[in-house]
Design an enzyme around this catalytic site. Structure first.
Site, PDB file in Angstrom:
ATOM      1  N   GLY A   1       0.899  -0.927  -0.156  1.00 48.37           N
ATOM      2  CA  GLY A   1       0.288   0.525  -0.151  1.00 48.37           C
ATOM      3  C   GLY A   1       0.943   0.996   0.150  1.00 48.37           C
TER       4      GLY A   1
ATOM      5  N   GLU B   1       4.467  -6.317   0.642  1.00 50.39           N
ATOM      6  CA  GLU B   1       3.606  -6.918  -0.435  1.00 50.39           C
ATOM      7  C   GLU B   1       3.539  -5.482  -1.146  1.00 50.39           C
ATOM      8  OE1 GLU B   1       0.938 -10.272   1.228  1.00 50.39           O
ATOM      9  OE2 GLU B   1      -0.550  -8.318   1.116  1.00 50.39           O
ATOM     10  N   PRO B   2       4.054  -5.198  -1.887  1.00 52.27           N
ATOM     11  CA  PRO B   2       4.131  -3.837  -2.727  1.00 52.27           C
ATOM     12  C   PRO B   2       3.470  -4.187  -4.248  1.00 52.27           C
ATOM     13  CG  PRO B   2       6.341  -4.830  -2.022  1.00 52.27           C
ATOM     14  CD  PRO B   2       5.893  -5.579  -1.309  1.00 52.27           C
TER      15      PRO B   2
ATOM     16  N   ARG C   1       1.720  -1.329  -6.430  1.00 51.66           N
ATOM     17  CA  ARG C   1       2.463   0.016  -7.027  1.00 51.66           C
ATOM     18  C   ARG C   1       3.816   0.510  -6.769  1.00 51.66           C
ATOM     19  NH1 ARG C   1      -2.863   3.794  -7.068  1.00 51.66           N
ATOM     20  NH2 ARG C   1      -3.318   2.153  -5.117  1.00 51.66           N
TER      21      ARG C   1
ATOM     22  N   TYR D   1     -11.932   7.523  -8.935  1.00 44.56           N
ATOM     23  CA  TYR D   1     -10.731   7.704  -7.605  1.00 44.56           C
ATOM     24  C   TYR D   1     -10.400   9.508  -7.626  1.00 44.56           C
ATOM     25  CZ  TYR D   1      -9.434   2.914  -7.531  1.00 44.56           C
ATOM     26  OH  TYR D   1      -9.210   1.514  -7.157  1.00 44.56           O
TER      27      TYR D   1
ATOM     28  N   CYS E   1     -18.018   8.036 -24.788  1.00 43.23           N
ATOM     29  CA  CYS E   1     -18.991   8.325 -24.460  1.00 43.23           C
ATOM     30  C   CYS E   1     -19.429   8.882 -22.866  1.00 43.23           C
ATOM     31  CB  CYS E   1     -20.156   7.574 -24.694  1.00 43.23           C
ATOM     32  SG  CYS E   1     -20.170   7.848 -27.409  1.00 43.23           S
ATOM     33  N   GLU E   2     -18.538   9.641 -22.036  1.00 48.98           N
ATOM     34  CA  GLU E   2     -18.538   9.344 -20.965  1.00 48.98           C
ATOM     35  C   GLU E   2     -18.227  10.755 -20.768  1.00 48.98           C
ATOM     36  OE1 GLU E   2     -19.790   7.549 -18.241  1.00 48.98           O
ATOM     37  OE2 GLU E   2     -20.404   5.982 -19.658  1.00 48.98           O
TER      38      GLU E   2
ATOM     39  N   TYR F   1      -2.760  -0.856 -11.777  1.00 47.18           N
ATOM     40  CA  TYR F   1      -3.988  -0.779 -11.381  1.00 47.18           C
ATOM     41  C   TYR F   1      -4.403   0.653 -12.459  1.00 47.18           C
ATOM     42  CZ  TYR F   1      -2.856  -2.114  -6.482  1.00 47.18           C
ATOM     43  OH  TYR F   1      -2.263  -3.103  -5.837  1.00 47.18           O
TER      44      TYR F   1
HETATM   45  N1  LLP Z   1      -2.321  -6.806  -0.386  1.00 52.54           N
HETATM   46  C1  LLP Z   1      -3.027  -7.028  -0.304  1.00 52.54           C
HETATM   47  C2  LLP Z   1      -3.612  -7.606   0.701  1.00 52.54           C
HETATM   48  C3  LLP Z   1      -3.818  -5.458  -0.808  1.00 52.54           C
HETATM   49  O1  LLP Z   1      -5.099  -5.500  -1.060  1.00 52.54           O
HETATM   50  C4  LLP Z   1      -3.343  -4.667  -2.226  1.00 52.54           C
HETATM   51  C5  LLP Z   1      -4.035  -3.949  -3.244  1.00 52.54           C
HETATM   52  C6  LLP Z   1      -1.967  -5.254  -2.205  1.00 52.54           C
HETATM   53  C7  LLP Z   1      -1.409  -5.661  -1.278  1.00 52.54           C
HETATM   54  C8  LLP Z   1      -0.452  -3.769  -3.569  1.00 52.54           C
HETATM   55  O2  LLP Z   1      -1.353  -2.677  -2.360  1.00 52.54           O
HETATM   56  P1  LLP Z   1      -0.211  -1.314  -3.330  1.00 52.54           P
HETATM   57  O3  LLP Z   1       1.018  -2.337  -2.912  1.00 52.54           O
HETATM   58  O4  LLP Z   1      -0.125  -1.941  -4.664  1.00 52.54           O
HETATM   59  O5  LLP Z   1      -0.736   0.030  -3.121  1.00 52.54           O
HETATM   60  N2  LLP Z   1      -7.496   0.006  -7.572  1.00 52.54           N
HETATM   61  C9  LLP Z   1      -6.760   1.035  -6.191  1.00 52.54           C
HETATM   62  C10 LLP Z   1      -5.470   0.116  -5.997  1.00 52.54           C
HETATM   63  C11 LLP Z   1      -6.130  -1.567  -4.947  1.00 52.54           C
HETATM   64  C12 LLP Z   1      -5.745  -1.657  -3.805  1.00 52.54           C
HETATM   65  C13 LLP Z   1      -6.114  -3.181  -4.175  1.00 52.54           C
HETATM   66  N3  LLP Z   1      -5.502  -3.910  -2.700  1.00 52.54           N
HETATM   67  C14 LLP Z   1      -5.942   2.135  -7.450  1.00 52.54           C
HETATM   68  O6  LLP Z   1      -5.975   2.194  -8.549  1.00 52.54           O
HETATM   69  O7  LLP Z   1      -5.249   2.857  -5.903  1.00 52.54           O
END
Ligand code: LLP
Length: 445
Positions: free
Chosen positions: A258, A301-302, A304, A344, A371-372, A400
């Protein structure tokens, strides 16, 4: 109007990005490849992934973990950010675990050659097929809820070789991000309360299931690492309780992923990932000491923060339109390949691929062909005069975007090209019309 600073914008691009001076003017290159040539060869919209940036982001994580965490550590790549066969293969080569959601992502990872130990499965409402596929292909299955644990127990009776099980804790503590991407709060649909985790741990032990880890994930795209600390404390209070009651200790603690990234020049400077890792490492270390608990393996668990900056989206401007108060640049992609602004309110930036150092004129509104009225990729962005036919490059497009893309208005999913050592490799070919109706069947006669 805010100021137009193309050099600052360039900092958001992959580490290999440069502006090459040619006789006609400056041209954006990534990994030494002219973006105009790539657009010519592969068409637009086009997604480019820069290997050097991906490698750099991974090394930043690895070095920070090695430096700041005294125990063992491991990295999982959150495949939901962007997954395809080649990406899974890259993870395999790097020794990363891949987090898959649902049977189909698991099968993709297995098809790409990932061994069981490098597949981890998440999901909030796993189907029987998801659980069965996880049992046959995954090394770790993260249990979201008690009903799922009972379903898994049923299935486990037919299997001698189960994945390790982790429990997903809902700490009741979220991070500061868009409400759609918060997951740690009390009323989140994800995970189990502390009390439910105790019940789940007891059931696992009674049923001789291979319970080895505890996981939580508070949300996605946050920028203040201190918000993870109280969740670590909460998780370790739970660990202490479970050890006392059941004599069980997790080998692995996973505080999810995250960590956020800068998308726009206004987001710079951004706290480096090292700060995030250091905060977690120190919090876990001291929380374990305070409770007299052994250090677990730390598994981050990265998604993004590993891949976003490696990706660049290239669009071609088709029409330039003036309305009473807005200069519109209408491009050939938008909400079908990047729903994030509409979903978002995500704020992106863009650089002209040709001569970005021209003088800015009125801010531009960059919108797609769908078309939005909400199909606006970037609002109110300082830019020079742009002619139809020019290319715009949108940085930080690696996470994403394609994984949430759609075929709205018959949009074909864009081609994806990997750039490494000055050579392009097509990873995903552009969809064609037939891909859109391949699964359709005619009406009965
Ligand atoms: N671990 C778990 C359990 C998760 O659900 C997620 C993301 C991650 C790790 C990785 O998170 P990251 O490091 O990528 O932020 N669609 C949204 C983001 C949804 C994230 C879902 N879970 C966006 O575009 O910002």
């Amino acid at each position: 109007m805010h100021s137009y600073q193309p050099d600052l914008r360039l900092q958001l691009f992959p580490v290999s990005a440069s502006l090459e001076k040619t006789q006609q003017g400056e041209r954006l290159a990534i990994a030494g490849l002219d973006v105009h040539d790539l657009a010519q060869d592969y068409g637009t919209p086009l997604y480019l992934y820069d290997q050097a940036t991906l490698q750099q982001s991974l090394e930043d994580y690895q070095q920070a973990l090695a430096r700041d965490y005294p125990g063992e550590s491991r990295i999982t790549y959150a495949g939901k950010a962007f997954l395809c066969t080649a990406m899974a293969q890259w993870c395999h080569r790097q020794g990363l675990v891949v987090d898959c959601t649902g049977a189909n992502e698991i099968l993709l990872a297995a098809h790409a050659g990932l061994p069981r130990q490098q597949i981890l499965v998440h999901g909030v409402n796993k189907s029987l097929a998801d659980l069965e596929t996880a049992i046959s292909c995954a090394g770790v299955l993260v249990i979201d809820n008690l009903a799922e644990l009972d379903r898994l127990t049923q299935l486990a009776q037919q299997s001698s070789d189960l994945p390790e099980l982790w429990l997903r804790l809902r700490p009741g503590l979220s991070v500061d991000t868009h409400s759609y991407t918060q997951t740690g709060h009390l009323d989140s649909k994800f995970g189990m309360s502390a009390q439910e985790c105790v019940v789940a741990a007891r059931r696992c032990l009674e049923r001789s299931l291979p319970l080895t880890g505890l996981h939580f994930h508070q949300g996605s795209h946050f920028h203040d690492p201190s918000l993870v600390k109280p969740a670590i404390e909460f998780a370790l209070d739970l660990v202490r309780e479970i050890r006392h009651d059941l004599g069980w200790l997790p080998q692995t603690l996973s505080p999810g992923g995250g960590w956020g990234v800068p998308y726009h020049e206004d987001d710079l400077p951004h706290l480096p990932v090292e700060e995030y890792v250091r905060t977690i490492a120190e919090a876990l270390h001291s929380a374990c000491q305070a409770r007299n608990l052994p250090l677990p393996r730390l598994q981050l668990e990265p998604g993004r923060s590993l891949i976003a900056r490696a990706g660049v989206a290239i669009y071609r401007v088709g029409t330039v339109k003036q309305t009473p108060n807005r200069r519109w640049l209408l491009i050939d992609g938008g909400m079908a390949d990047n729903i994030r602004p509409a979903l978002y309110g995500a704020r992106y930036t863009a650089l002209p691929a040709f001569n970005p150092h021209r003088q800015p004129v009125a801010p531009a509104w960059i919108a797609g062909p769908y078309c939005e009225s909400g199909d606006i990729l970037i609002e109110d962005l300082p830019l020079p005069e742009i002619e139809p036919g020019e290319l715009l490059a949108v940085p930080v497009s690696g996470a994403y975007q394609l994984s949430m893309s759609s075929n709205y208005n018959g949009a074909a999913r864009p081609a994806v090209v990997w750039l490494e050592d000055g050579a392009p490799t097509l990873l995903i070919s552009r969809q064609v019309a037939g891909d859109l109706y391949r699964n359709d069947r005619p009406l009965p006669q």
